[in-house]
Design an enzyme around this catalytic site. Structure first.
Site, PDB file in Angstrom:
ATOM      1  N   SER A 117      32.077  13.693  16.077  1.00 39.81           N
ATOM      2  CA  SER A 117      33.096  13.663  15.021  1.00 39.81           C
ATOM      3  C   SER A 117      32.995  12.325  14.293  1.00 39.81           C
ATOM      4  O   SER A 117      32.460  11.350  14.837  1.00 39.81           O
ATOM      5  CB  SER A 117      34.486  13.788  15.659  1.00 39.81           C
ATOM      6  OG  SER A 117      35.499  13.619  14.695  1.00 39.81           O
ATOM      7  N   TYR A 126      41.785  11.600  21.617  1.00 36.78           N
ATOM      8  CA  TYR A 126      40.732  12.428  20.994  1.00 36.78           C
ATOM      9  C   TYR A 126      39.574  11.541  20.562  1.00 36.78           C
ATOM     10  O   TYR A 126      38.410  11.812  20.858  1.00 36.78           O
ATOM     11  CB  TYR A 126      41.294  13.188  19.789  1.00 36.78           C
ATOM     12  CG  TYR A 126      40.234  13.978  19.028  1.00 36.78           C
ATOM     13  CD1 TYR A 126      39.723  15.167  19.542  1.00 36.78           C
ATOM     14  CD2 TYR A 126      39.750  13.526  17.791  1.00 36.78           C
ATOM     15  CE1 TYR A 126      38.745  15.875  18.857  1.00 36.78           C
ATOM     16  CE2 TYR A 126      38.780  14.229  17.100  1.00 36.78           C
ATOM     17  CZ  TYR A 126      38.285  15.412  17.637  1.00 36.78           C
ATOM     18  OH  TYR A 126      37.315  16.118  16.951  1.00 36.78           O
ATOM     19  N   LYS A 182      35.671  11.389  21.867  1.00 31.31           N
ATOM     20  CA  LYS A 182      34.544  11.629  20.954  1.00 31.31           C
ATOM     21  C   LYS A 182      33.597  10.417  20.907  1.00 31.31           C
ATOM     22  O   LYS A 182      32.399  10.588  20.738  1.00 31.31           O
ATOM     23  CB  LYS A 182      35.065  11.994  19.560  1.00 31.31           C
ATOM     24  CG  LYS A 182      35.675  13.407  19.499  1.00 31.31           C
ATOM     25  CD  LYS A 182      34.597  14.477  19.679  1.00 31.31           C
ATOM     26  CE  LYS A 182      35.132  15.887  19.566  1.00 31.31           C
ATOM     27  NZ  LYS A 182      34.071  16.903  19.671  1.00 31.31           N
ATOM     28  N   THR A 215      39.375  24.627  10.035  1.00 32.68           N
ATOM     29  CA  THR A 215      39.355  25.563  11.174  1.00 32.68           C
ATOM     30  C   THR A 215      40.771  25.606  11.747  1.00 32.68           C
ATOM     31  O   THR A 215      41.674  24.921  11.242  1.00 32.68           O
ATOM     32  CB  THR A 215      38.398  25.071  12.290  1.00 32.68           C
ATOM     33  OG1 THR A 215      38.942  23.867  12.839  1.00 32.68           O
ATOM     34  CG2 THR A 215      36.991  24.801  11.779  1.00 32.68           C
TER      35      THR A 215
HETATM   36  N1  LIG Z   1      37.592  20.964  12.502  1.00 29.67           N
HETATM   37  C1  LIG Z   1      37.377  19.664  12.284  1.00 29.67           C
HETATM   38  O1  LIG Z   1      37.919  19.060  11.342  1.00 29.67           O
HETATM   39  C2  LIG Z   1      36.416  18.909  13.179  1.00 29.67           C
HETATM   40  C3  LIG Z   1      35.989  17.635  12.762  1.00 29.67           C
HETATM   41  C4  LIG Z   1      35.129  16.917  13.568  1.00 29.67           C
HETATM   42  C5  LIG Z   1      34.688  17.444  14.773  1.00 29.67           C
HETATM   43  N2  LIG Z   1      35.131  18.669  15.156  1.00 29.67           N
HETATM   44  C6  LIG Z   1      34.651  19.182  16.458  1.00 29.67           C
HETATM   45  O2  LIG Z   1      33.980  20.406  16.260  1.00 29.67           O
HETATM   46  C7  LIG Z   1      34.125  21.217  17.427  1.00 29.67           C
HETATM   47  C8  LIG Z   1      34.680  22.567  17.008  1.00 29.67           C
HETATM   48  O3  LIG Z   1      35.911  22.342  16.368  1.00 29.67           O
HETATM   49  P1  LIG Z   1      36.704  23.483  15.578  1.00 29.67           P
HETATM   50  O4  LIG Z   1      37.533  22.805  14.577  1.00 29.67           O
HETATM   51  O5  LIG Z   1      35.781  24.581  15.191  1.00 29.67           O
HETATM   52  O6  LIG Z   1      37.683  23.964  16.765  1.00 29.67           O
HETATM   53  P2  LIG Z   1      38.526  25.309  16.951  1.00 29.67           P
HETATM   54  O7  LIG Z   1      38.512  26.161  15.746  1.00 29.67           O
HETATM   55  O8  LIG Z   1      39.830  24.846  17.517  1.00 29.67           O
HETATM   56  O9  LIG Z   1      37.690  26.045  18.117  1.00 29.67           O
HETATM   57  C9  LIG Z   1      37.474  25.395  19.325  1.00 29.67           C
HETATM   58  C10 LIG Z   1      36.517  26.202  20.160  1.00 29.67           C
HETATM   59  O10 LIG Z   1      36.341  25.500  21.410  1.00 29.67           O
HETATM   60  C11 LIG Z   1      36.705  26.363  22.471  1.00 29.67           C
HETATM   61  N3  LIG Z   1      37.303  25.646  23.584  1.00 29.67           N
HETATM   62  C12 LIG Z   1      38.370  24.804  23.559  1.00 29.67           C
HETATM   63  N4  LIG Z   1      38.652  24.396  24.795  1.00 29.67           N
HETATM   64  C13 LIG Z   1      37.770  24.998  25.625  1.00 29.67           C
HETATM   65  C14 LIG Z   1      37.562  24.994  27.022  1.00 29.67           C
HETATM   66  N5  LIG Z   1      38.344  24.283  27.857  1.00 29.67           N
HETATM   67  N6  LIG Z   1      36.574  25.748  27.546  1.00 29.67           N
HETATM   68  C15 LIG Z   1      35.782  26.478  26.725  1.00 29.67           C
HETATM   69  N7  LIG Z   1      35.919  26.540  25.396  1.00 29.67           N
HETATM   70  C16 LIG Z   1      36.920  25.796  24.862  1.00 29.67           C
HETATM   71  C17 LIG Z   1      37.697  27.325  21.878  1.00 29.67           C
HETATM   72  O11 LIG Z   1      37.758  28.477  22.697  1.00 29.67           O
HETATM   73  P3  LIG Z   1      39.045  29.459  22.663  1.00 29.67           P
HETATM   74  O12 LIG Z   1      38.978  30.194  21.383  1.00 29.67           O
HETATM   75  O13 LIG Z   1      38.842  30.328  23.831  1.00 29.67           O
HETATM   76  O14 LIG Z   1      40.235  28.563  22.768  1.00 29.67           O
HETATM   77  C18 LIG Z   1      37.071  27.568  20.494  1.00 29.67           C
HETATM   78  O15 LIG Z   1      36.033  28.499  20.601  1.00 29.67           O
HETATM   79  C19 LIG Z   1      35.052  20.455  18.368  1.00 29.67           C
HETATM   80  O16 LIG Z   1      34.291  19.755  19.320  1.00 29.67           O
HETATM   81  C20 LIG Z   1      35.769  19.480  17.442  1.00 29.67           C
HETATM   82  O17 LIG Z   1      36.218  18.320  18.099  1.00 29.67           O
HETATM   83  C21 LIG Z   1      35.982  19.409  14.398  1.00 29.67           C
END
Ligand SMILES: NC(=O)c1ccc[n+]([C@@H]2O[C@H](COP(=O)([O-])OP(=O)(O)OC[C@H]3O[C@@H](n4cnc5c(N)ncnc54)[C@H](OP(=O)(O)O)[C@@H]3O)[C@@H](O)[C@H]2O)c1
Length: 244
Positions: free
Chosen positions: A149, A162, A166, A197
């Protein structure tokens, strides 16, 4: 919870994606399936995961898609995901994407916030990677992506545990990159800024202020397509207007 599968045999190129049920993980699954990769998908909640898997199987009937839920915050389950994947394939690409975003500040976030986010955002990647790496190393090829991130690169308001988790994931990723150089395995750290998301809840993105999950997926896919001698070490991708 059981498994879902479009076929019993896996040939061709294989990619393992964690957190594939929604958000960035789902967009990653979509782009690799569209390019003919077989998928091994996981997330915590089986219902959402199977819904996503059914959609992908319908859209991409020619690739093999296997899915099984694991709670990757638990060491034994992260290792079990790796072992389950190895039962039917050796991954060409592993994408450590599963993560939780709980905003807060060190001085007042609830007790346990750090432990939970370290377990989900760091230990999940560490244990899954360790489970599959020996088989990948035997082949002397492969690519591991760690979805870090912008919060891995600098501190920000409400970053708290968080951001700490990261930074730690980035540390894991950078160390792995050095270790894997002589083994023919690439390691890429991906640093997205804000992506629309579920992590952003009911944020109104009608002005297109923040990025789309497919933006991240396109960059990861492109980085996976270079010659064996080229490794993209870091991908930093922000909204055009910068961070929020
Ligand atoms: N969105 C942003 O702005 C952003 C920015 C920078 C980095 N990121 C990173 O990108 C990645 C994806 O983010 P996102 O925004 O797409 O998140 P999201 O829409 O909240 O989805 C998170 C995913 O991770 C899974 N997950 C969460 N906890 C888990 C666990 N204990 N065991 C197995 N699976 C688990 C969830 O599964 P379930 O559906 O079963 O809960 C879901 O499939 C993350 O690492 C996040 O930190 C996101």
């Amino acid at each position: 919870m059981g498994t879902i599968s479009s076929s019993s045999a896996v040939g061709g190129k294989n990619v393992v994606i964690t957190g594939a049920s929604r958000g960035i993980g789902k967009a990653l699954a979509e782009i690799f399936a569209a390019h003919g990769y077989n998928l091994c998908l996981s997330s915590r909640n089986g219902i959402t995961l199977y819904k996503t898997t059914e959609e992908l199987i319908t859209k991409y009937p020619d690739v093999t898609i296997k899915a099984k839920p694991f709670d990757l915050s638990k060491k034994e389950e992260a290792k079990a995901l790796g072992e389950w994947c190895l039962d039917f394939m050796v991954p060409d690409i592993v994408i450590n994407n599963a993560g939780v975003f709980e905003p807060g500040s060190v001085y007042n976030e609830p007790e346990g916030t750090l432990e939970n986010q370290i377990a989900t955002n760091l230990y999940s990647a560490y244990h899954l990677t360790r489970a599959v790496l020996p088989e990948m190393m035997k082949r002397r090829s492969g690519h591991i992506f760690n979805i870090c991130s912008i919060a891995s690169l600098h501190a920000y308001d409400n970053g708290g545990a968080y951001s700490i988790s990261k930074f730690a994931l980035y540390g894991f990723s950078k160390n792995l990159r050095e270790e894997m150089k002589p083994h023919g395995i690439k390691v890429t750290s991906v640093h997205p800024g804000a992506v629309m998301t579920d992590s952003w809840g009911d944020f109104d993105n009608s002005s297109k202020r923040i990025m789309e999950a497919s933006d991240i997926a396109k960059m990861v896919y492109a980085a996976s397509q270079l010659s064996p001698q080229a490794c993209v070490e870091d991908i930093v991708i922000r909204p055009q207007l910068g961070d929020l």
